[in-house]
Design an enzyme around this catalytic site. Sequence first.
Site, PDB file in Angstrom:
ATOM      1  N   HIS A   1      24.515  67.455  51.271  1.00  0.00           N
ATOM      2  CA  HIS A   1      23.779  67.624  50.018  1.00  0.00           C
ATOM      3  C   HIS A   1      22.415  68.216  50.307  1.00  0.00           C
ATOM      4  O   HIS A   1      21.943  68.179  51.452  1.00  0.00           O
ATOM      5  CB  HIS A   1      23.630  66.278  49.291  1.00  0.00           C
ATOM      6  CG  HIS A   1      22.874  65.257  50.071  1.00  0.00           C
ATOM      7  ND1 HIS A   1      23.430  64.556  51.119  1.00  0.00           N
ATOM      8  CD2 HIS A   1      21.591  64.838  50.009  1.00  0.00           C
ATOM      9  CE1 HIS A   1      22.527  63.751  51.643  1.00  0.00           C
ATOM     10  NE2 HIS A   1      21.392  63.894  50.993  1.00  0.00           N
TER      11      HIS A   1
ATOM     12  N   ASP B   1      23.146  62.246  55.196  1.00  0.00           N
ATOM     13  CA  ASP B   1      22.088  61.271  55.441  1.00  0.00           C
ATOM     14  C   ASP B   1      22.286  60.478  56.720  1.00  0.00           C
ATOM     15  O   ASP B   1      23.394  60.024  57.023  1.00  0.00           O
ATOM     16  CB  ASP B   1      21.974  60.314  54.249  1.00  0.00           C
ATOM     17  CG  ASP B   1      21.348  61.008  53.050  1.00  0.00           C
ATOM     18  OD1 ASP B   1      20.590  61.982  53.243  1.00  0.00           O
ATOM     19  OD2 ASP B   1      21.628  60.576  51.918  1.00  0.00           O
TER      20      ASP B   1
ATOM     21  N   ARG C   1      16.369  55.106  45.548  1.00  0.00           N
ATOM     22  CA  ARG C   1      17.450  55.453  46.473  1.00  0.00           C
ATOM     23  C   ARG C   1      17.861  54.229  47.281  1.00  0.00           C
ATOM     24  O   ARG C   1      17.020  53.520  47.842  1.00  0.00           O
ATOM     25  CB  ARG C   1      16.929  56.537  47.411  1.00  0.00           C
ATOM     26  CG  ARG C   1      17.865  56.987  48.505  1.00  0.00           C
ATOM     27  CD  ARG C   1      17.049  57.932  49.370  1.00  0.00           C
ATOM     28  NE  ARG C   1      17.810  58.734  50.286  1.00  0.00           N
ATOM     29  CZ  ARG C   1      17.980  58.432  51.568  1.00  0.00           C
ATOM     30  NH1 ARG C   1      17.499  57.312  52.052  1.00  0.00           N
ATOM     31  NH2 ARG C   1      18.641  59.253  52.364  1.00  0.00           N
TER      32      ARG C   1
ATOM     33  N   HIS D   1      22.179  68.720  54.435  1.00  0.00           N
ATOM     34  CA  HIS D   1      22.256  67.677  55.472  1.00  0.00           C
ATOM     35  C   HIS D   1      23.192  66.572  55.003  1.00  0.00           C
ATOM     36  O   HIS D   1      23.643  66.559  53.858  1.00  0.00           O
ATOM     37  CB  HIS D   1      20.865  67.090  55.736  1.00  0.00           C
ATOM     38  CG  HIS D   1      20.302  66.332  54.557  1.00  0.00           C
ATOM     39  ND1 HIS D   1      19.769  66.958  53.458  1.00  0.00           N
ATOM     40  CD2 HIS D   1      20.211  65.002  54.310  1.00  0.00           C
ATOM     41  CE1 HIS D   1      19.374  66.045  52.587  1.00  0.00           C
ATOM     42  NE2 HIS D   1      19.631  64.843  53.070  1.00  0.00           N
TER      43      HIS D   1
HETATM   44  O1  AKG Z   1      16.189  63.965  45.838  1.00  0.00           O
HETATM   45  C1  AKG Z   1      17.331  64.415  45.963  1.00  0.00           C
HETATM   46  O2  AKG Z   1      17.877  65.090  45.098  1.00  0.00           O
HETATM   47  C2  AKG Z   1      18.123  64.134  47.217  1.00  0.00           C
HETATM   48  C3  AKG Z   1      17.230  63.715  48.338  1.00  0.00           C
HETATM   49  C4  AKG Z   1      18.016  63.317  49.552  1.00  0.00           C
HETATM   50  O3  AKG Z   1      18.363  64.104  50.378  1.00  0.00           O
HETATM   51  C5  AKG Z   1      18.409  61.912  49.688  1.00  0.00           C
HETATM   52  O4  AKG Z   1      18.017  61.085  48.846  1.00  0.00           O
HETATM   53  O5  AKG Z   1      19.128  61.601  50.633  1.00  0.00           O
HETATM   54 FE   FE2 Z   2      19.634  63.148  51.856  1.00  0.00          FE
END
Ligand code: AKG
Ligand code: FE2
Length: 285
Positions: free
Chosen positions: A262, A102, A276, A100
């Site tokens: 990703h 984000d 994040r 996907h």
């Molecule tokens: O936890 C991860 O490796 C990526 C998770 C994810 O898709 C994000 O943080 O946007």
């Molecule tokens: Fe993500």
Amino acid sequence: MNFRRIAIEPVSGNLGAIIKGVDLAKLDDETFAEIHQAWLKYSVIFFRDQKLRPLQQIDFAKRFGEIHFHPYMRGLDDHPEILEIIKEPGDEYTFGAVWHTDQMFNPEPAKATMLYAHEVPTSGGDTQFSNQYLAYETLSEPMKGILENLKTFNVGDGFRRGVGKVNRKDRYASNPKMQAKIREPGNVPTESVHPLVRTHPETGRKSLYIGSHTQNLFGFNENEADTLIDFLRNHSTRPEFTCRFRWEVGSLALWDNRCVQHQALADYNERRRMHRITIAGDEPF
Ligand SMILES: O=C(O)CCC(=O)C(=O)O
Ligand SMILES: [Fe+2]
């Protein structure tokens, strides 16, 4: 551009680079300018062994633009800019474990995402990235012709394609700590219409813009749209377009959602905890 203040180690042939020789807690403007150029060139950049307090991570993120706040997930109490991504042993739901880009369900999707590792499994839990410039450039001219000017319809919850659970609380049920972060009211609308082929506002390059949020293509019958979407999702994540990052405590990744897909890998059953931050973006064109 010549890089004089940073050292670069590409992690695959087609995207991703580890940036060395940098302490992100003490960044000067010249070094940041090189990091920014490297980010545009490699589309996802990584740093190792960083020691960042929340405010230091927020300061670094702000150099890329305004902070974007997740529409239905709550950040840390003290630092709402930071969404803690956490998975405990026994949790079955893994945040982001499908290809996907984000916030694609948002009319103005986040342009960048920064993930900083606090606790990582002894093995597993890597993240994969795929180069969407290449995904576009490797299509035939007739296919590019078909895709030009198409619009996608995207949603935050896959009601027709994808995860099949419309209610967010249900979707996160097998990960109680993530479920607890859903804002009330949790079911805010998350729908968007975007160009299937977009132009990067900084590099000027065209890329494919598709991911797990994509439900439909305007004007097509449902099975036509399904067939095209399936083809494009497979094509856009071909192994040779990807790189894979092995996390260590103190690793930080920053990817460009305008030209990268990703996915998190759900191949572990240990605690994993990441901080994040997403950076606001503009309407894709
Ligand atoms: O936890 C991860 O490796 C990526 C998770 C994810 O898709 C994000 O943080 O946007
Ligand atoms: Fe993500």
